[in-house]
Design a protein around this motif. Structure first.
Motif, mmCIF file in Angstrom:
data_model
loop_
_atom_site.group_PDB
_atom_site.id
_atom_site.type_symbol
_atom_site.label_atom_id
_atom_site.label_comp_id
_atom_site.label_asym_id
_atom_site.label_seq_id
_atom_site.Cartn_x
_atom_site.Cartn_y
_atom_site.Cartn_z
ATOM 1 N N HIS A 1 36.388 36.645 3.847
ATOM 2 C CA HIS A 1 35.744 38.052 3.427
ATOM 3 C C HIS A 1 35.129 38.057 2.316
ATOM 4 O O HIS A 1 35.206 37.528 1.155
ATOM 5 N N SER A 2 34.063 39.177 2.329
ATOM 6 C CA SER A 2 33.178 39.424 1.036
ATOM 7 C C SER A 2 34.045 40.019 0.189
ATOM 8 O O SER A 2 35.002 40.836 0.594
ATOM 9 N N SER A 3 33.762 39.957 -1.157
ATOM 10 C CA SER A 3 34.329 40.737 -2.256
ATOM 11 C C SER A 3 33.601 41.988 -2.506
ATOM 12 O O SER A 3 34.143 42.982 -3.091
ATOM 13 N N GLU A 4 32.139 41.944 -2.244
ATOM 14 C CA GLU A 4 31.250 43.205 -2.373
ATOM 15 C C GLU A 4 32.079 44.295 -1.202
ATOM 16 O O GLU A 4 31.843 43.967 0.063
ATOM 17 N N ARG A 5 32.660 45.379 -1.510
ATOM 18 C CA ARG A 5 33.136 46.297 -0.518
ATOM 19 C C ARG A 5 32.836 47.867 -0.981
ATOM 20 O O ARG A 5 32.815 47.970 -2.149
ATOM 21 N N GLU A 6 32.932 48.714 -0.062
ATOM 22 C CA GLU A 6 32.871 50.424 -0.273
ATOM 23 C C GLU A 6 34.224 50.818 -0.750
ATOM 24 O O GLU A 6 35.160 50.142 -0.816
ATOM 25 N N TYR A 7 34.097 51.954 -1.244
ATOM 26 C CA TYR A 7 35.278 52.630 -1.718
ATOM 27 C C TYR A 7 36.470 52.510 -0.830
ATOM 28 O O TYR A 7 37.725 52.335 -1.376
ATOM 29 N N ASP A 8 36.254 52.560 0.440
ATOM 30 C CA ASP A 8 37.414 52.140 1.476
ATOM 31 C C ASP A 8 37.707 51.024 2.108
ATOM 32 O O ASP A 8 38.609 50.911 2.944
ATOM 33 N N GLY A 9 37.068 49.957 1.365
ATOM 34 C CA GLY A 9 37.517 48.636 1.703
ATOM 35 C C GLY A 9 36.455 47.961 2.920
ATOM 36 O O GLY A 9 36.605 46.695 3.004
ATOM 37 N N SER A 10 35.363 48.577 3.144
ATOM 38 C CA SER A 10 34.425 48.224 4.158
ATOM 39 C C SER A 10 33.480 47.211 3.516
ATOM 40 O O SER A 10 32.875 47.529 2.466
ATOM 41 N N GLY A 11 33.404 45.913 4.211
ATOM 42 C CA GLY A 11 32.543 44.834 3.889
ATOM 43 C C GLY A 11 32.212 44.034 4.945
ATOM 44 O O GLY A 11 32.031 44.747 5.869
ATOM 45 N N ILE A 12 32.107 42.788 4.994
ATOM 46 C CA ILE A 12 31.755 41.925 5.938
ATOM 47 C C ILE A 12 32.716 40.820 5.917
ATOM 48 O O ILE A 12 33.384 40.333 5.017
ATOM 49 N N SER A 13 32.679 40.175 7.135
ATOM 50 C CA SER A 13 33.764 39.013 7.236
ATOM 51 C C SER A 13 33.353 38.024 8.205
ATOM 52 O O SER A 13 32.509 38.453 9.008
ATOM 53 N N THR A 14 33.662 36.798 8.099
ATOM 54 C CA THR A 14 33.319 35.613 9.044
ATOM 55 C C THR A 14 34.467 35.038 9.394
ATOM 56 O O THR A 14 35.500 34.606 8.656
ATOM 57 N N ALA A 15 34.819 34.865 10.809
ATOM 58 C CA ALA A 15 35.885 33.966 11.126
ATOM 59 C C ALA A 15 35.458 32.816 12.212
ATOM 60 O O ALA A 15 34.288 32.956 12.671
ATOM 61 N N SER A 16 36.387 31.663 11.914
ATOM 62 C CA SER A 16 35.942 30.553 12.775
ATOM 63 C C SER A 16 37.223 29.835 13.419
ATOM 64 O O SER A 16 38.219 29.921 12.525
ATOM 65 N N ARG A 17 37.095 29.338 14.379
ATOM 66 C CA ARG A 17 38.370 28.875 15.052
ATOM 67 C C ARG A 17 38.620 27.267 14.388
ATOM 68 O O ARG A 17 39.498 26.513 14.421
ATOM 69 N N TRP A 18 37.256 27.008 13.817
ATOM 70 C CA TRP A 18 37.249 25.534 13.169
ATOM 71 C C TRP A 18 37.345 25.780 11.833
ATOM 72 O O TRP A 18 37.096 26.650 11.105
ATOM 73 N N PRO A 19 37.723 24.853 10.833
ATOM 74 C CA PRO A 19 37.902 24.874 9.653
ATOM 75 C C PRO A 19 36.754 25.330 8.920
ATOM 76 O O PRO A 19 35.495 24.927 9.086
ATOM 77 N N ILE A 20 37.026 26.090 7.634
ATOM 78 C CA ILE A 20 35.908 26.372 6.528
ATOM 79 C C ILE A 20 35.939 25.648 5.512
ATOM 80 O O ILE A 20 36.999 25.490 4.956
ATOM 81 N N GLY A 21 34.734 25.330 5.007
ATOM 82 C CA GLY A 21 34.496 24.545 3.799
ATOM 83 C C GLY A 21 34.090 25.601 2.621
ATOM 84 O O GLY A 21 34.884 26.382 2.242
ATOM 85 N N GLU A 22 32.794 25.369 2.301
ATOM 86 C CA GLU A 22 32.549 26.008 1.126
ATOM 87 C C GLU A 22 32.317 27.605 1.529
ATOM 88 O O GLU A 22 31.580 27.601 2.827
ATOM 89 N N VAL A 23 32.406 28.515 0.839
ATOM 90 C CA VAL A 23 31.974 29.805 0.910
ATOM 91 C C VAL A 23 31.378 30.432 -0.192
ATOM 92 O O VAL A 23 31.843 30.233 -1.340
ATOM 93 N N LEU A 24 30.105 31.116 0.061
ATOM 94 C CA LEU A 24 29.329 31.736 -1.042
ATOM 95 C C LEU A 24 29.157 33.052 -0.640
ATOM 96 O O LEU A 24 28.878 33.441 0.470
ATOM 97 N N GLU A 25 29.162 33.955 -1.647
ATOM 98 C CA GLU A 25 28.713 35.147 -1.515
ATOM 99 C C GLU A 25 27.515 35.722 -2.505
ATOM 100 O O GLU A 25 27.696 35.282 -3.628
ATOM 101 N N LEU A 26 26.359 36.144 -1.874
ATOM 102 C CA LEU A 26 24.996 36.356 -2.540
ATOM 103 C C LEU A 26 25.099 37.772 -2.988
ATOM 104 O O LEU A 26 25.331 38.448 -2.266
#
Length: 260
Positions: free
Chosen positions: A60-85
Protein backbone atom coordinates in the motif's frame (compact mmCIF):
# COMPACT_ATOMS: atom_id res chain seq x y z
CA UNK A 1 1.32 -13.65 -16.37
CA UNK A 2 -1.97 -11.81 -16.17
CA UNK A 3 -1.63 -8.22 -14.98
CA UNK A 4 -4.61 -5.96 -14.37
CA UNK A 5 -5.11 -2.34 -13.43
CA UNK A 6 -8.23 -0.75 -11.97
CA UNK A 7 -9.21 2.56 -10.44
CA UNK A 8 -11.74 1.35 -7.87
CA UNK A 9 -13.27 4.80 -7.11
CA UNK A 10 -12.92 4.46 -3.35
CA UNK A 11 -16.16 3.66 -1.56
CA UNK A 12 -18.28 6.19 -3.40
CA UNK A 13 -21.74 5.41 -4.77
CA UNK A 14 -23.48 2.25 -3.61
CA UNK A 15 -20.40 0.63 -2.11
CA UNK A 16 -22.04 -2.62 -0.86
CA UNK A 17 -23.41 -3.30 -4.36
CA UNK A 18 -20.13 -2.33 -5.99
CA UNK A 19 -18.16 -4.51 -3.57
CA UNK A 20 -20.13 -7.59 -4.60
CA UNK A 21 -19.37 -6.86 -8.27
CA UNK A 22 -15.68 -6.39 -7.55
CA UNK A 23 -15.46 -9.59 -5.52
CA UNK A 24 -17.05 -11.67 -8.27
CA UNK A 25 -15.17 -9.87 -11.04
CA UNK A 26 -11.73 -10.20 -9.48
CA UNK A 27 -12.38 -13.87 -8.74
CA UNK A 28 -13.22 -14.49 -12.41
CA UNK A 29 -10.33 -12.36 -13.65
CA UNK A 30 -7.72 -14.45 -11.82
CA UNK A 31 -5.00 -11.83 -12.19
CA UNK A 32 -1.52 -12.63 -10.96
CA UNK A 33 -0.70 -8.97 -10.33
CA UNK A 34 -3.05 -6.00 -9.87
CA UNK A 35 -2.36 -2.30 -9.60
CA UNK A 36 -5.27 -0.43 -8.04
CA UNK A 37 -5.93 3.25 -7.55
CA UNK A 38 -8.23 5.11 -5.13
CA UNK A 39 -8.12 2.21 -2.68
CA UNK A 40 -9.17 3.12 0.85
CA UNK A 41 -6.98 2.04 3.76
CA UNK A 42 -7.75 3.10 7.33
CA UNK A 43 -7.07 1.54 10.74
CA UNK A 44 -10.51 -0.05 10.54
CA UNK A 45 -10.89 -0.88 6.85
CA UNK A 46 -8.80 -2.40 4.07
CA UNK A 47 -10.67 -2.06 0.78
CA UNK A 48 -8.22 -4.26 -1.13
CA UNK A 49 -8.66 -7.13 1.33
CA UNK A 50 -12.44 -6.71 1.10
CA UNK A 51 -12.36 -6.97 -2.70
CA UNK A 52 -9.69 -9.64 -3.22
CA UNK A 53 -9.87 -11.77 -0.10
CA UNK A 54 -6.89 -14.00 0.78
CA UNK A 55 -4.27 -15.23 -1.64
CA UNK A 56 -2.43 -12.00 -2.45
CA UNK A 57 0.59 -10.18 -1.09
CA UNK A 58 -0.28 -6.47 -0.96
CA UNK A 59 1.75 -3.27 -0.88
CA UNK A 60 0.00 0.00 0.00
CA UNK A 61 1.07 3.59 -0.56
CA UNK A 62 1.58 5.81 2.46
CA UNK A 63 0.55 8.93 0.50
CA UNK A 64 -3.22 9.07 0.96
CA UNK A 65 -6.19 11.43 0.92
CA UNK A 66 -8.02 12.52 4.07
CA UNK A 67 -10.39 9.54 3.71
CA UNK A 68 -7.58 7.00 3.33
CA UNK A 69 -7.67 6.84 -0.46
CA UNK A 70 -4.38 5.95 -2.16
CA UNK A 71 -2.93 3.21 -4.35
CA UNK A 72 -2.16 -0.47 -3.81
CA UNK A 73 -0.45 -3.31 -5.65
CA UNK A 74 -1.39 -6.95 -5.13
CA UNK A 75 0.55 -10.03 -6.25
CA UNK A 76 -0.04 -13.77 -5.98
CA UNK A 77 3.75 -14.13 -5.98
CA UNK A 78 6.08 -12.91 -3.24
CA UNK A 79 6.98 -9.24 -3.08
CA UNK A 80 10.54 -8.08 -2.54
CA UNK A 81 11.55 -4.44 -2.41
CA UNK A 82 8.85 -1.76 -2.30
CA UNK A 83 9.55 1.90 -3.02
CA UNK A 84 7.21 4.87 -2.94
CA UNK A 85 8.23 7.92 -4.95
CA UNK A 86 7.33 11.45 -3.89
CA UNK A 87 5.52 13.06 -6.83
CA UNK A 88 4.99 16.46 -5.24
CA UNK A 89 7.06 18.17 -7.92
CA UNK A 90 5.49 21.67 -7.85
CA UNK A 91 3.38 23.77 -5.53
CA UNK A 92 0.27 22.72 -7.51
CA UNK A 93 0.35 19.07 -6.43
CA UNK A 94 -0.49 19.52 -2.76
CA UNK A 95 -4.27 18.97 -2.95
CA UNK A 96 -4.08 15.44 -4.41
CA UNK A 97 -2.39 12.27 -3.19
CA UNK A 98 -0.37 11.73 -6.36
CA UNK A 99 2.21 8.98 -5.88
CA UNK A 100 4.00 6.05 -7.48
CA UNK A 101 4.43 2.66 -5.86
CA UNK A 102 7.20 0.50 -7.32
CA UNK A 103 6.99 -3.14 -6.29
CA UNK A 104 9.50 -5.91 -6.95
CA UNK A 105 7.39 -8.93 -7.86
CA UNK A 106 9.31 -12.21 -7.54
CA UNK A 107 7.56 -14.17 -10.27
CA UNK A 108 8.42 -17.80 -11.06
CA UNK A 109 10.05 -16.70 -14.32
CA UNK A 110 12.07 -13.84 -12.84
CA UNK A 111 11.95 -10.38 -11.30
CA UNK A 112 9.28 -7.92 -12.45
CA UNK A 113 9.43 -4.30 -11.36
CA UNK A 114 5.80 -3.14 -11.29
CA UNK A 115 5.18 0.61 -11.13
CA UNK A 116 1.71 1.64 -10.02
CA UNK A 117 1.86 5.22 -11.30
CA UNK A 118 -0.82 7.72 -10.21
CA UNK A 119 0.16 11.27 -11.24
CA UNK A 120 -1.77 14.52 -10.98
CA UNK A 121 -5.30 14.38 -12.37
CA UNK A 122 -6.15 18.01 -13.17
CA UNK A 123 -6.70 18.59 -16.87
CA UNK A 124 -4.30 21.57 -16.92
CA UNK A 125 -1.52 19.78 -15.00
CA UNK A 126 0.25 18.04 -17.87
CA UNK A 127 3.36 19.96 -16.83
CA UNK A 128 3.23 18.20 -13.46
CA UNK A 129 2.44 14.84 -15.05
CA UNK A 130 5.50 15.15 -17.27
CA UNK A 131 7.76 15.98 -14.33
CA UNK A 132 6.27 13.12 -12.30
CA UNK A 133 6.58 10.68 -15.17
CA UNK A 134 10.25 11.35 -15.86
CA UNK A 135 10.98 11.00 -12.14
CA UNK A 136 9.40 7.53 -12.13
CA UNK A 137 11.10 6.51 -15.37
CA UNK A 138 14.54 7.49 -14.06
CA UNK A 139 14.03 5.44 -10.93
CA UNK A 140 12.92 2.42 -12.96
CA UNK A 141 16.01 2.68 -15.18
CA UNK A 142 18.15 2.84 -12.06
CA UNK A 143 16.43 -0.18 -10.52
CA UNK A 144 16.61 -2.39 -13.61
CA UNK A 145 20.26 -1.46 -14.07
CA UNK A 146 21.12 -2.59 -10.54
CA UNK A 147 18.72 -5.54 -10.37
CA UNK A 148 17.81 -6.66 -13.91
CA UNK A 149 14.31 -7.81 -14.66
CA UNK A 150 11.17 -6.96 -16.53
CA UNK A 151 9.44 -3.62 -15.99
CA UNK A 152 5.72 -2.86 -16.25
CA UNK A 153 4.04 0.48 -15.65
CA UNK A 154 0.32 0.14 -15.00
CA UNK A 155 -2.22 2.52 -13.58
CA UNK A 156 -4.47 5.52 -13.98
CA UNK A 157 -2.06 7.90 -15.71
CA UNK A 158 -4.72 10.64 -15.98
CA UNK A 159 -3.62 11.26 -19.58
CA UNK A 160 -4.35 9.75 -22.98
CA UNK A 161 -2.13 8.59 -25.83
CA UNK A 162 -1.80 12.12 -27.24
CA UNK A 163 -0.36 13.59 -24.02
CA UNK A 164 3.36 14.26 -23.76
CA UNK A 165 3.60 12.19 -20.57
CA UNK A 166 2.18 9.09 -22.29
CA UNK A 167 4.03 9.73 -25.55
CA UNK A 168 7.20 9.76 -23.45
CA UNK A 169 6.46 6.29 -22.10
CA UNK A 170 5.91 4.94 -25.62
CA UNK A 171 9.15 6.39 -27.01
CA UNK A 172 7.61 9.27 -28.94
CA UNK A 173 8.71 12.19 -26.79
CA UNK A 174 11.78 13.26 -24.82
CA UNK A 175 11.49 14.65 -21.30
CA UNK A 176 14.37 16.24 -19.40
CA UNK A 177 16.93 14.77 -21.82
CA UNK A 178 15.64 11.24 -21.16
CA UNK A 179 13.93 8.86 -23.57
CA UNK A 180 12.54 5.38 -22.90
CA UNK A 181 10.30 3.01 -24.80
CA UNK A 182 7.46 0.98 -23.38
CA UNK A 183 4.80 -0.79 -25.43
CA UNK A 184 1.16 -0.12 -24.67
CA UNK A 185 -0.60 -3.47 -24.22
CA UNK A 186 -3.77 -1.96 -25.69
CA UNK A 187 -2.00 -0.57 -28.77
CA UNK A 188 -0.31 -3.93 -29.43
CA UNK A 189 -3.59 -5.83 -29.49
CA UNK A 190 -6.03 -3.11 -30.65
CA UNK A 191 -3.97 -0.99 -33.07
CA UNK A 192 -7.01 0.57 -34.74
CA UNK A 193 -9.33 0.89 -31.73
CA UNK A 194 -9.11 3.91 -29.43
CA UNK A 195 -8.71 3.20 -25.74
CA UNK A 196 -11.66 4.40 -23.63
CA UNK A 197 -11.64 3.61 -19.93
CA UNK A 198 -13.16 6.82 -18.56
CA UNK A 199 -16.15 7.76 -20.64
CA UNK A 200 -19.74 9.01 -20.34
CA UNK A 201 -21.28 5.64 -21.22
CA UNK A 202 -20.32 4.37 -17.78
CA UNK A 203 -23.33 4.69 -15.43
CA UNK A 204 -21.03 5.88 -12.60
CA UNK A 205 -19.42 8.59 -14.73
CA UNK A 206 -20.01 12.00 -13.13
CA UNK A 207 -17.34 14.21 -14.68
CA UNK A 208 -19.29 15.59 -17.64
CA UNK A 209 -17.20 16.83 -20.54
CA UNK A 210 -13.88 15.37 -19.38
CA UNK A 211 -11.40 15.72 -22.26
CA UNK A 212 -9.42 12.49 -21.77
CA UNK A 213 -11.01 9.06 -22.13
CA UNK A 214 -8.20 6.54 -22.48
CA UNK A 215 -6.38 7.28 -19.23
CA UNK A 216 -5.74 3.81 -17.76
CA UNK A 217 -2.71 2.05 -19.22
CA UNK A 218 -0.54 -1.07 -19.10
CA UNK A 219 2.96 -0.42 -20.48
CA UNK A 220 5.76 -2.98 -20.87
CA UNK A 221 9.39 -1.87 -21.08
CA UNK A 222 11.29 -2.72 -24.25
CA UNK A 223 14.65 -4.46 -24.05
CA UNK A 224 17.83 -4.03 -26.12
CA UNK A 225 16.21 -5.70 -29.14
CA UNK A 226 13.51 -3.03 -29.20
CA UNK A 227 10.71 -5.38 -28.20
CA UNK A 228 8.81 -5.77 -24.91
CA UNK A 229 10.71 -8.13 -22.64
CA UNK A 230 7.31 -9.62 -21.75
CA UNK A 231 5.49 -9.93 -25.10
CA UNK A 232 1.83 -8.93 -24.97
CA UNK A 233 -0.46 -11.83 -25.84
CA UNK A 234 -3.77 -10.10 -25.17
CA UNK A 235 -5.30 -7.01 -23.59
CA UNK A 236 -8.95 -6.56 -22.70
CA UNK A 237 -11.08 -3.91 -21.08
CA UNK A 238 -12.56 -5.19 -17.83
CA UNK A 239 -15.49 -4.37 -15.54
CA UNK A 240 -17.38 -2.89 -18.49
CA UNK A 241 -20.29 -5.32 -18.86
CA UNK A 242 -23.71 -3.62 -18.50
CA UNK A 243 -25.21 -4.38 -15.11
CA UNK A 244 -21.83 -5.39 -13.69
CA UNK A 245 -19.88 -2.13 -13.69
CA UNK A 246 -18.46 -1.33 -10.21
CA UNK A 247 -16.43 1.86 -10.84
CA UNK A 248 -16.38 5.11 -12.79
CA UNK A 249 -13.31 3.68 -14.60
CA UNK A 250 -13.24 0.54 -16.67
CA UNK A 251 -10.15 -1.54 -16.07
CA UNK A 252 -7.57 -3.28 -18.24
CA UNK A 253 -6.06 -6.75 -18.09
CA UNK A 254 -3.14 -7.98 -20.16
CA UNK A 255 -1.72 -11.45 -20.61
CA UNK A 256 2.07 -11.22 -20.88
CA UNK A 257 4.27 -14.08 -22.10
CA UNK A 258 6.47 -15.51 -19.41
CA UNK A 259 10.07 -15.65 -20.61
CA UNK A 260 12.84 -17.24 -18.60
Amino acid sequence: MRLATQNVWGVRGDWPARLALFQKGFQLLEADVLTMQETVLTPDFDQVEAMLGPGYHVAHSSEREYDGSGISTASRWPIGEVLELDLNVTDRTGDFACTALVTEVLAPFGRVWVANHFPDYQVDHERERCAQTVLVARKLEELVSGAPGHVVVAGDLDADDAADSVRFWTGRHVLDDLSVCYRSAWQVTHPYEPLETFEPGNPWFVDGDWPYRGIDHILVRCGPAGRPTLPVLSCIRTFDRPGAIPSDHYGLAADLEERQ
